[in-house]
Structures are given as C-alpha cells and as structure tokens.
Design an enzyme around this catalytic site. Structure first.
Site, PDB file in Angstrom:
ATOM      1  CE1 TYR A   8     -11.072  11.219  22.549  1.00 27.39           C
ATOM      2  CE2 TYR A   8     -10.198   9.691  20.925  1.00 27.39           C
ATOM      3  CZ  TYR A   8     -11.183  10.059  21.828  1.00 27.39           C
ATOM      4  OH  TYR A   8     -12.289   9.264  22.000  1.00 27.39           O
TER       5      TYR A   8
ATOM      6  CD  GLN B 123     -20.950   9.105  32.209  1.00 28.09           C
ATOM      7  OE1 GLN B 123     -21.191   8.294  31.330  1.00 28.09           O
ATOM      8  NE2 GLN B 123     -21.880   9.924  32.691  1.00 28.09           N
TER       9      GLN B 123
ATOM     10  CG  HIS C 168     -15.795   7.271  30.372  1.00 28.72           C
ATOM     11  ND1 HIS C 168     -17.039   7.715  29.973  1.00 28.72           N
ATOM     12  CD2 HIS C 168     -15.994   6.023  30.884  1.00 28.72           C
ATOM     13  CE1 HIS C 168     -17.943   6.786  30.239  1.00 28.72           C
ATOM     14  NE2 HIS C 168     -17.340   5.755  30.794  1.00 28.72           N
TER      15      HIS C 168
ATOM     16  CB  CYS D 210       2.908   3.672  27.876  1.00 31.61           C
ATOM     17  SG  CYS D 210       3.934   2.523  26.918  1.00 31.61           S
TER      18      CYS D 210
HETATM   19  C1  BJW Z   1     -27.445  19.081  29.763  1.00 33.81           C
HETATM   20  C2  BJW Z   1     -27.080  20.327  29.283  1.00 33.81           C
HETATM   21  C3  BJW Z   1     -27.036  21.375  30.203  1.00 33.81           C
HETATM   22  C4  BJW Z   1     -27.036  18.954  27.624  1.00 33.81           C
HETATM   23  N1  BJW Z   1     -27.330  21.142  31.484  1.00 33.81           N
HETATM   24  N2  BJW Z   1     -27.740  18.872  31.033  1.00 33.81           N
HETATM   25  C5  BJW Z   1     -25.144  -3.398  25.193  1.00 33.81           C
HETATM   26  C6  BJW Z   1     -25.891  -3.142  26.337  1.00 33.81           C
HETATM   27  C7  BJW Z   1     -25.319  -2.548  27.471  1.00 33.81           C
HETATM   28  C8  BJW Z   1     -23.970  -2.197  27.482  1.00 33.81           C
HETATM   29  C9  BJW Z   1     -23.242  -2.469  26.345  1.00 33.81           C
HETATM   30  C10 BJW Z   1     -23.820  -3.065  25.232  1.00 33.81           C
HETATM   31  N3  BJW Z   1     -22.857  -3.197  24.274  1.00 33.81           N
HETATM   32  C11 BJW Z   1     -21.700  -2.702  24.765  1.00 33.81           C
HETATM   33  C12 BJW Z   1     -21.920  -2.259  26.027  1.00 33.81           C
HETATM   34  C13 BJW Z   1     -20.931  -1.604  26.925  1.00 33.81           C
HETATM   35  C14 BJW Z   1     -20.570  -0.225  26.428  1.00 33.81           C
HETATM   36  C15 BJW Z   1     -21.845   0.601  26.310  1.00 33.81           C
HETATM   37  O1  BJW Z   1     -22.378   1.108  27.270  1.00 33.81           O
HETATM   38  N4  BJW Z   1     -22.318   0.784  25.079  1.00 33.81           N
HETATM   39  C16 BJW Z   1     -23.562   1.547  24.878  1.00 33.81           C
HETATM   40  C17 BJW Z   1     -23.434   2.346  23.599  1.00 33.81           C
HETATM   41  C18 BJW Z   1     -24.720   0.585  24.903  1.00 33.81           C
HETATM   42  N5  BJW Z   1     -19.676   0.359  27.433  1.00 33.81           N
HETATM   43  C19 BJW Z   1     -18.390   0.160  27.388  1.00 33.81           C
HETATM   44  O2  BJW Z   1     -17.837  -0.437  26.469  1.00 33.81           O
HETATM   45  C20 BJW Z   1     -17.594   0.660  28.561  1.00 33.81           C
HETATM   46  N6  BJW Z   1     -16.792  -0.375  29.084  1.00 33.81           N
HETATM   47  C21 BJW Z   1     -17.348  -1.467  29.626  1.00 33.81           C
HETATM   48  O3  BJW Z   1     -18.558  -1.620  29.734  1.00 33.81           O
HETATM   49  O4  BJW Z   1     -16.401  -2.359  30.094  1.00 33.81           O
HETATM   50  C22 BJW Z   1     -16.873  -3.559  30.697  1.00 33.81           C
HETATM   51  C23 BJW Z   1     -16.719  -3.498  32.185  1.00 33.81           C
HETATM   52  C24 BJW Z   1     -17.233  -2.445  32.912  1.00 33.81           C
HETATM   53  C25 BJW Z   1     -17.108  -2.394  34.293  1.00 33.81           C
HETATM   54  C26 BJW Z   1     -16.451  -3.402  34.945  1.00 33.81           C
HETATM   55  C27 BJW Z   1     -15.923  -4.480  34.225  1.00 33.81           C
HETATM   56  C28 BJW Z   1     -16.069  -4.516  32.839  1.00 33.81           C
HETATM   57  C29 BJW Z   1     -16.647   1.793  28.162  1.00 33.81           C
HETATM   58  C30 BJW Z   1     -17.416   3.019  27.804  1.00 33.81           C
HETATM   59  C31 BJW Z   1     -16.477   4.094  27.283  1.00 33.81           C
HETATM   60  C32 BJW Z   1     -17.245   5.331  26.919  1.00 33.81           C
HETATM   61  N7  BJW Z   1     -16.388   6.236  26.314  1.00 33.81           N
HETATM   62  C33 BJW Z   1     -16.940   7.511  25.865  1.00 33.81           C
HETATM   63  C34 BJW Z   1     -15.861   8.262  25.052  1.00 33.81           C
HETATM   64  C35 BJW Z   1     -14.822   8.850  25.975  1.00 33.81           C
HETATM   65  C36 BJW Z   1     -13.805   9.607  25.241  1.00 33.81           C
HETATM   66  C37 BJW Z   1     -14.306  10.797  24.498  1.00 33.81           C
HETATM   67  O5  BJW Z   1     -14.706  11.761  25.137  1.00 33.81           O
HETATM   68  O6  BJW Z   1     -14.216  10.762  23.279  1.00 33.81           O
HETATM   69  O7  BJW Z   1     -17.348   8.328  26.939  1.00 33.81           O
HETATM   70  S1  BJW Z   1     -18.429   7.321  24.931  1.00 33.81           S
HETATM   71  C38 BJW Z   1     -19.141   8.844  25.427  1.00 33.81           C
HETATM   72  O8  BJW Z   1     -20.397   8.595  26.090  1.00 33.81           O
HETATM   73  C39 BJW Z   1     -18.182   9.414  26.475  1.00 33.81           C
HETATM   74  C40 BJW Z   1     -19.125   9.839  27.555  1.00 33.81           C
HETATM   75  O9  BJW Z   1     -18.415   9.894  28.790  1.00 33.81           O
HETATM   76  C41 BJW Z   1     -20.218   8.816  27.496  1.00 33.81           C
HETATM   77  C42 BJW Z   1     -21.517   9.248  28.114  1.00 33.81           C
HETATM   78  O10 BJW Z   1     -22.042  10.346  27.426  1.00 33.81           O
HETATM   79  P1  BJW Z   1     -22.740  11.517  28.257  1.00 33.81           P
HETATM   80  O11 BJW Z   1     -21.766  12.177  29.118  1.00 33.81           O
HETATM   81  O12 BJW Z   1     -23.955  10.985  28.912  1.00 33.81           O
HETATM   82  O13 BJW Z   1     -23.105  12.552  27.095  1.00 33.81           O
HETATM   83  P2  BJW Z   1     -24.391  12.606  26.133  1.00 33.81           P
HETATM   84  O14 BJW Z   1     -24.070  13.522  25.025  1.00 33.81           O
HETATM   85  O15 BJW Z   1     -24.863  11.253  25.776  1.00 33.81           O
HETATM   86  O16 BJW Z   1     -25.530  13.244  27.061  1.00 33.81           O
HETATM   87  C43 BJW Z   1     -25.467  14.582  27.526  1.00 33.81           C
HETATM   88  C44 BJW Z   1     -26.677  14.853  28.396  1.00 33.81           C
HETATM   89  O17 BJW Z   1     -26.560  16.156  28.921  1.00 33.81           O
HETATM   90  C45 BJW Z   1     -28.029  14.792  27.638  1.00 33.81           C
HETATM   91  O18 BJW Z   1     -28.967  14.045  28.410  1.00 33.81           O
HETATM   92  C46 BJW Z   1     -28.463  16.255  27.557  1.00 33.81           C
HETATM   93  O19 BJW Z   1     -29.866  16.432  27.658  1.00 33.81           O
HETATM   94  C47 BJW Z   1     -27.795  16.845  28.777  1.00 33.81           C
HETATM   95  N8  BJW Z   1     -27.477  18.254  28.674  1.00 33.81           N
HETATM   96  N9  BJW Z   1     -26.898  20.254  27.917  1.00 33.81           N
HETATM   97  C48 BJW Z   1     -27.726  19.908  31.847  1.00 33.81           C
HETATM   98  N10 BJW Z   1     -26.730  22.656  29.803  1.00 33.81           N
END
Ligand code: BJW
Length: 235
Positions: free
Chosen positions: A57, A92, A110, A118
């Site tokens: 980070y 996100q 996120h 903390c």
């Molecule tokens: C373009 C472009 C251009 C490119 N123009 N477009 C099984 C089933 C279902 C859920 C779960 C499961 N097992 C566990 C879970 C839950 C889990 C989860 O979802 N896991 C999955 C892997 C299945 N989720 C969690 O644990 C979350 N917490 C949770 O669920 O708590 C329970 C709860 C919730 C609500 C109420 C009460 C309780 C926490 C999730 C934390 C995610 N953290 C991260 C890291 C953040 C820190 C960091 O940056 O390092 O967040 S993971 C990572 O993925 C990051 C992102 O925000 C997140 C999403 O990714 P994003 O933004 O979609 O990026 P990409 O790369 O995947 O996609 C980019 C897109 O852009 C692509 O489509 C490209 O085509 C496009 N693109 N260029 C337009 N120029």
C-alpha cells in the site's frame, strides 16, 4: 413517457482510473498479477506479514503523486456540481482521483490510500507518506495504525448510507467495474428489485452485464463525458 430522473447513484471501479495510469485488479497487467490477493488483501495476511502488506500500500500511495484525474472523473465532478437532484458517487477505488477532480457527494466504500486506520481505537487520520507497521496512533497512542483499506472478509464502509441512496434512486449507473466483488456487485440487483433503471458503462461486458437495462461498451474517458452531457442536457 418515462418518469423523470431525480436521484442518481453511481458506482465506480478500477476501470474509471485506468486511463489515468492506475492499474486495474483483474485481467492482463492487473495489479494482482504481481501479488497474490491472499498475500496482500486479507486481515490474515496483515497479521502474517505486515511488512509486505504495508509496503504494497505504501507503493500505491506513493504512485498517487504521479497520476491525475481523467475526463471521466472530471465529468462526474461536473455532474455532482450541476445536478440539482440527489446524487451519490460510491467508489470502490482507494485512489483519490474523484475528489481531486472536484467530486463532493462521494463515498469510498473500500477505504482510501491517503488514510490510516487505528486497529485498536478505530480512529482515522490522513496519511501521505510511508506507513511502517507499528506506527503510533495519535488518538489512543497504541502502535496499531494500518492502511485504511477494506480487506476481504471485512465490512465495506457506509453500507447504510449506500442502501438508503439505492432505495431512493431512479437511476443506478455502474462504471468501470468487473462485477466480481460483493457487495458492490450486487447493487444492480438491489436496484432492479426496487424498480430503479440501471446502466452500465464499461470497456467490455462485466460479469453482471445481463442484469442491466442498458450496457454501453468503451473507454470511460469517452463514455462518461457523453453520458453526463446527455443527463445534464435533459435537465
Ligand atoms: C475499463 C477501462 C476503461 C478497464 N474504461 N472500463 C463467495 C460468493 C460471493 C461473495 C463472496 C464469496 N466469498 C467471499 C465473498 C465476499 C467477498 C467477495 O466478493 N469475494 C469475491 C472474490 C467473490 N467480499 C468481501 O469480502 C467484502 N466484504 C463483505 O462482503 O463483507 C460482508 C458484508 C457486506 C455488506 C454488509 C455486511 C457484511 C469486502 C470486499 C473488499 C474488496 N477489496 C478490494 C481491495 C481494496 C484495496 C485495494 O485496492 O487493494 O477492492 S478487492 C478489489 O476488487 C478492490 C476493488 O475495489 C474490487 C473490485 O474491483 P474492480 O474495481 O471491479 O476492478 P477490476 O479490475 O476487477 O475490473 C475493472 C473493470 O474495468 C473491468 O471490467 C475492465 O473491463 C474495466 N475497464 N479499463 C472503462 N478504460
């Protein structure tokens, strides 16, 4: 004739910052090609190897200094400033490009790279430089500051505010996200259940494209300004 739109909720993901030079997570060249997600993005990893997680980070925080908001961030900031109805941008992303473009009605569900949390007392403080493990919290004095990032298995921030905004929305727009991570990936289904119109703007069809009323494909830097012009032109 369709009902007029008053309340808009916009979800953004890594794709909106891609044209600024911030790596996305999945796909070729993705952030996690060089790092296994389970090494860097879970509470267990933070306990097992704090040096690695903090360094990961620190590097991304340092990189923020060399990237700038792109036309998609600027267009959303313009919409935020000029749209007289309800609006919430839920990002996100942990970069700060929305706020640097001028967006105000914004939630970082996120967490944020320029913030430290903390693990003992829950206080947050702005953080610009490297954050070594064992740094003291200025609030409680414990050496428990960590990156203010929502790891897998942790609850994303401000879920009640997001749920309330989705409930009141007439339009939900998802921009630059793969739809691979919940709960954000489920917002489109929540919106549909309440009869909200849904639109996706993404480089390619996302995992949840079929849930959207409309899906447009192309770079965010082109699609988002076009869509904002349409929305503001219709006011
Ligand atoms: C373009 C472009 C251009 C490119 N123009 N477009 C099984 C089933 C279902 C859920 C779960 C499961 N097992 C566990 C879970 C839950 C889990 C989860 O979802 N896991 C999955 C892997 C299945 N989720 C969690 O644990 C979350 N917490 C949770 O669920 O708590 C329970 C709860 C919730 C609500 C109420 C009460 C309780 C926490 C999730 C934390 C995610 N953290 C991260 C890291 C953040 C820190 C960091 O940056 O390092 O967040 S993971 C990572 O993925 C990051 C992102 O925000 C997140 C999403 O990714 P994003 O933004 O979609 O990026 P990409 O790369 O995947 O996609 C980019 C897109 O852009 C692509 O489509 C490209 O085509 C496009 N693109 N260029 C337009 N120029």
């Amino acid at each position: 004739m369709a009902d007029p739109i008053r309340n808009i909720v916009i979800l953004t993901g890594a794709g909106i910052s891609a044209e600024s030079g911030v790596a996305t997570f999945r796909g070729p060249g993705g952030l996690w090609e060089g790092h296994r997600v389970e090494d860097v993005c879970t509470p267990q990893a933070l306990r097992r190897d704090p040096e690695l997680v903090h360094r990961f980070y620190d590097e991304r925080r340092a990189k923020l200094a060399s990237v700038q908001p792109n036309p998609a961030h600027s267009a959303l900031a313009r919409l935020d400033a000029e749209w007289s109805g309800g609006l919430l941008i839920v990002t996100q992303n942990v970069d700060d490009l929305h706020e640097r473009a001028g967006a105000k009605r914004l939630i970082h569900m996120h967490g944020a790279l320029r913030s430290a949390l903390c693990a003992m007392c829950g206080a947050r403080q702005g953080w610009e430089t490297a954050l070594p493990p064992g740094t003291d919290c200025t609030g409680c004095g414990e050496a428990m500051l960590r990156p203010d990032i929502v790891f897998f298995g942790e609850i994303p921030y401000q879920m009640d505010a997001i749920a309330a905004a989705l409930d009141a929305a007439d339009l939900f727009v998802s921009i630059g996200t793969s739809g691979a991570v919940y709960p954000a990936a489920g917002f489109v289904q929540e919106a549909r259940r309440s009869g909200v119109r849904t639109l996706e703007l993404n480089l390619e069809p996302s995992e949840g494209s079929h849930w959207f009323d409309e899906s447009r494909q192309g770079p965010a830097g082109v699609l988002v300004p076009q869509w904002v012009d349409e929305v503001l032109g219709g006011e």
